[in-house]
Structure formats: structure tokens, C-alpha cells
Scaffold this active site. Sequence first.
Site, short mmCIF file in Angstrom:
data_model
loop_
_atom_site.label_atom_id
_atom_site.label_comp_id
_atom_site.label_asym_id
_atom_site.label_seq_id
_atom_site.Cartn_x
_atom_site.Cartn_y
_atom_site.Cartn_z
N ALA A 83 29.28 47.46 -53.43
CA ALA A 83 30.52 47.72 -52.69
C ALA A 83 30.58 49.17 -52.22
O ALA A 83 30.89 49.45 -51.06
CB ALA A 83 31.73 47.38 -53.57
N SER A 141 27.94 57.01 -61.32
CA SER A 141 27.40 57.49 -62.57
C SER A 141 26.18 56.66 -62.95
O SER A 141 26.29 55.45 -63.16
CB SER A 141 28.47 57.38 -63.66
OG SER A 141 27.86 57.40 -64.91
N VAL A 158 23.71 42.41 -60.29
CA VAL A 158 23.47 41.07 -59.74
C VAL A 158 24.10 41.05 -58.35
O VAL A 158 24.57 42.06 -57.86
CB VAL A 158 24.08 39.97 -60.64
CG1 VAL A 158 23.21 39.70 -61.84
CG2 VAL A 158 25.50 40.32 -61.05
N LYS A 174 17.58 32.84 -46.33
CA LYS A 174 18.37 31.80 -46.98
C LYS A 174 19.07 30.94 -45.92
O LYS A 174 19.77 31.47 -45.06
CB LYS A 174 19.42 32.45 -47.89
CG LYS A 174 20.39 31.46 -48.52
CD LYS A 174 21.43 32.16 -49.39
CE LYS A 174 22.50 31.19 -49.83
NZ LYS A 174 23.65 31.83 -50.45
N LEU A 183 34.44 43.71 -56.99
CA LEU A 183 34.82 43.35 -58.36
C LEU A 183 36.10 44.06 -58.79
O LEU A 183 36.86 43.54 -59.60
CB LEU A 183 33.67 43.66 -59.32
CG LEU A 183 32.35 42.97 -58.94
CD1 LEU A 183 31.23 43.36 -59.91
CD2 LEU A 183 32.48 41.46 -58.90
N THR A 207 29.87 34.59 -52.18
CA THR A 207 30.86 35.07 -51.22
C THR A 207 31.30 36.53 -51.44
O THR A 207 31.96 37.11 -50.58
CB THR A 207 32.11 34.18 -51.29
OG1 THR A 207 32.40 33.90 -52.66
CG2 THR A 207 31.90 32.89 -50.54
N ILE A 238 29.81 39.52 -51.58
CA ILE A 238 29.33 40.57 -50.68
C ILE A 238 29.97 40.39 -49.30
O ILE A 238 30.36 41.35 -48.64
CB ILE A 238 27.78 40.58 -50.63
CG1 ILE A 238 27.25 41.01 -52.01
CG2 ILE A 238 27.26 41.51 -49.53
CD1 ILE A 238 25.75 40.83 -52.21
#
Length: 496
Positions: A18, A41, A49, A80, A329, A340, A342
Site C-alpha cells: 500500500a 521500519s 503476502v 493470471k 489493511l 481484491t 491490491i
Amino acid sequence: MTEPTDRRRIVIAGGGTAGWLAAAILTRQLGALAEVTLVESEDIGSVGVGESTIPTVRAFHALIGIDEQEFVRATGASFKLAISFENWAHDGDRYIHSFGDVGKSTWMSDFQHFWLEARARGLAKPFGAYCLEHEAAAAKRFATGGQPALNYAYHFDAGRYARYLRQRCEANGLRRVEGKIAGVEQDPESGDIAALVMANGERIEGDLFFDCTGFRALLIGETLGVEFEDWSHWLPTNRALAMQTSATEPAVPYTRAIAHDAGWRWKIPLQHRVGNGLVYCADYLDDDAARERLLASVEGEHLIEPRLIRFRTGRRKAAWHRNCIALSLASGFVEPLESTSIHLIMIALTRFLQLLPAGRPSAAVIARFNDQAAREIEGVRDFIILHYHLNDRQEPFWRDRREMKVPDSLAERIALFRDSGNAFQADHELFRVASWLQVMLGQRLTPDSHHPVVKLMPPDQLKAVMKSMSDTIATTVRQLPPHQAFIDRYCAGSAG
Ligand SMILES: Cc1cc2nc3c(=O)[nH]c(=O)nc-3n(C[C@H](O)[C@H](O)[C@H](O)COP(=O)(O)OP(=O)(O)OC[C@H]3O[C@@H](n4cnc5c(N)ncnc54)[C@H](O)[C@@H]3O)c2cc1C
């Protein structure tokens, strides 16, 4: 907080996918309008992942000026076309949710009505036979630049992707600060975030802050106290074990999502390795049993041992609050089944740039951003719940998913399809009609009826149209090279 000047100071807290995607587009698109700083950091690290994407990634890459061939080489990417869902409706079952359109629709009735009619008359092949991407995925074939062009995305190595983006951002003038954020300072009057305070005492002031600190949500959650709306009653998986293995077979152009008695397992083929993971709900499977299950199911040499990731599904009630925009996240997580997250980072960043306020963000701008973000993630949520809800498996986890009350928005969609064969894509919704159809049919939901107009079509004509469509697709697929052969040529520089 000092009043924003023309040159905005934008601070990105966090250097996972992100953070680096934010840095990439802000440095590329805002030029002299912004001074961008990213803080990360190495001691804390990123979630590590997030390696399977959907086709919108390509439009975003174009916005940040990525050359595809360079990117594929740098990140060990494969291509993909789909996700292969195995054991979802019941053990031994398989369907493919591809990125393609299926068949041809008319203004009055979508293709599935013709297919349902043809199937009732014994004239139809499986639904996927009318979709180029579906058939190419099933045949493990792929090429870019063909006619008609395939709609595709990538699998990539998340660690390499972050490093690749970092290199590009630093070349575009990004300032990167390494170290731990020990505190977040708020302006005593406005309540806005004024600065990040580093463990070494350094203060990083800004006008706008992106919270990309992952599940910690240091700014939006811990500092600003924006509440989390919990969706675990619908999506109760809360753990993942992730590990990497060497490849034992040519890369396939799809992610594998294989259901097990308390969740599902992923397999993501890259050029240099395979990403594996087991997603499960701790109420139905303990961590030791999950670990054993994952280890028993993977092939190839273990490159890293299973790593436990805890998560909770749901979203922040506001992704943008005051002068802080939370991404990925930190702002919410649906679970990785349809790859979904990303995409949601990318769409949030493009929306932010489209709404970019000239001065301090107004309540109206923030409300517009949040309203669209809420609708997008709720659409994704419903789509994921659909996979779990429509199942015929007998284990307690699956029985509970089948019997749970789903959101009204989803219940209405399922009823519409069951009663009439109709499906739709709502405003601001990511998944297209073809996606809803492939998954509803794949999860074995059969409509009770379909559009009557297709009955007007004479059987010979219906048969000829269906045959011509599937024959054309089969011919196109036969001309495509095997996916692995294409990657090998592409990375050597001789395909394009
Ligand atoms: C099991 C699982 C599988 C997934 N699979 C997919 C997938 O296939 N496709 C997909 O699209 N998405 C997937 N996702 C989501 C995807 O991983 C994320 O969207 C993506 O990695 C972005 O994460 P992030 O940058 O928000 O957080 P993180 O990667 O956790 O990064 C957080 C950053 O914040 C920094 N940080 C945190 N606290 C501090 C502090 N105090 N001081 C300084 N720095 C700090 C860390 O150093 C790190 O750089 C998956 C997620 C999970 C959990």
C-alpha cells in the site's frame, strides 16, 4: 497544523504494497505539487503476502509508467487469467472464474439466457466454453497482444514488487525515512494529525497522511479512533499460514483456491517459486492442525516455513478521516479469496487524486471519498460471501456458512438469479455480470427460469450461434502458446 501551502507535504506511514503504491502514484502524478515522504521500519516488516491481482492492476501500472516487460522480469511475475475454484460446491468439483466476458448479449437479454435455453434443449457446452479467458486458462495457454486480446492480471513476488516500486519512487524524488514510528502527534485545536514522531525523536510533519501501517492501523485506528466494522459473522476466516516452495511444474495462468473443511488454500505460481497459504477459521481448525495440513499439501522444496498471519474481516467506518487516508489493511480487509485488496488500494489512490482538495480537505470531499469506498468494499464483501454461502459441503464450517443470514443486498441478488436468471453490476461495483454468473453457476446455483424471449429463436439458429461462438474460441486458444513457454520467451525478450 500549519495551513497547507501550494506544495503539499504528504507523509506515507508504512512501506508495504500500500505504502509503495501510494508513493509511486503521488510522486509520478503530483510532481511539484507535493513533497512526498515515506516512513517504514525494516524491523517491523510488511505482511509479505498479496501476490495475486486482477486486471485493473494494468491500468494503474500505466498511470505510474511501468513497462510491463521490465516489471515481469523484476518481480518474477506470471500472468493470471482466472481463479480455479476446487472443492467449493463439494469435494471433487471445480470451476473457473475467469476475467473474460462470456458469450454475446443482446439489449433485452444477456447471454446466460441463451445459454440456459440451449442447455435445456441439449445444445450447449459448459458455460466457460463461451469465454476466451476461461478456455485459455483451462488449457494453460497465454499470450499478450493477440487478437482478440486476453483480459489478464499478474501473480508477482510481493517483496520484489515493493523493492521495484521503491527504486522508481526514489528516482522520482521521494524521501524515504527508515525507523519506527513511536508516536503520532495531533494538532491540539483541529485534531488533525500534525506529525509522526520517530523512535529517535525526529518529527515528520505533514499536511496529509496516508496510513499504510497494515493491520496495526497506527493513524486511523490507534490515533484517530475510527471504529472498525466487524464482518466476521459473514466472513469468519481469521488466520492464514503462508509459505513459499520451489516450483515443481510449469506455471499455470491462474490462482488455485482449494476448499478444505474449515476454509481454503491458495497456490500462486511465480517464475521462481510458488506462494502457498492456508486460510482458515480458528474456531473450526487449530493452528497446529492447519500447519500440518498445509505442509502435507504443498509440493516442492520449502523455501520458507509456514508463517502465521492473524486477521479480522471488516472495514474502518471511514477510510478518510480528518487529514488521514487509510489504505489497504489499515482501512479494512475482506479476505484474499478474489485477490481484491491490491485493487482496492489502487482505486482508492486514483479516487484520492481525482478528488484532490486544493487546501484542507472539506467534509464534502471526505464524504464523497468514503461513500464510494464503502460501496466498493461492500460489493467485494457480498461477492466473497457468495462463494462461501452457496455450498453443498457437509462439514460444520460449511454448513454454518450455508445456513447464515447473508446481507440483504446479496440475498436479493441470489433470489433474482434463482428466480429469473438475471444478474447485474451495481454502481461502483468491481465485479462485472460475467463474474457474478461464473461464480453463481460455479457454486451450482441454477435459475428456475430464464428470459422468455430466447424461446423465439429457432433451434437450428440457436445451435449454430452457440457452436460458432465456442468454435471460434477453441480455435483462438489452440493458437496460443503454453503459458510457461510464453513467459520464458517474454522474459528473454523475444515475445511481446
Ligand atoms: C493472508 C493474506 C493473503 C493476501 N493475499 C492477497 C492477494 O492474493 N491479492 C491481493 O490483492 N491482496 C492480498 N492480500 C492483501 C495484501 O497483502 C495487502 O493488501 C497488501 O500487502 C498491502 O498491505 P499493507 O501495505 O497495507 O500492509 P503491510 O504489508 O503490513 O505493511 C505495513 C507497513 O507499515 C510499516 N509499519 C507498521 N508499523 C510501523 C511503525 N510503528 N513504524 C514504522 N513503520 C511501521 C511496516 O514496516 C510495513 O512497511 C492478502 C492479505 C493476507 C492477510
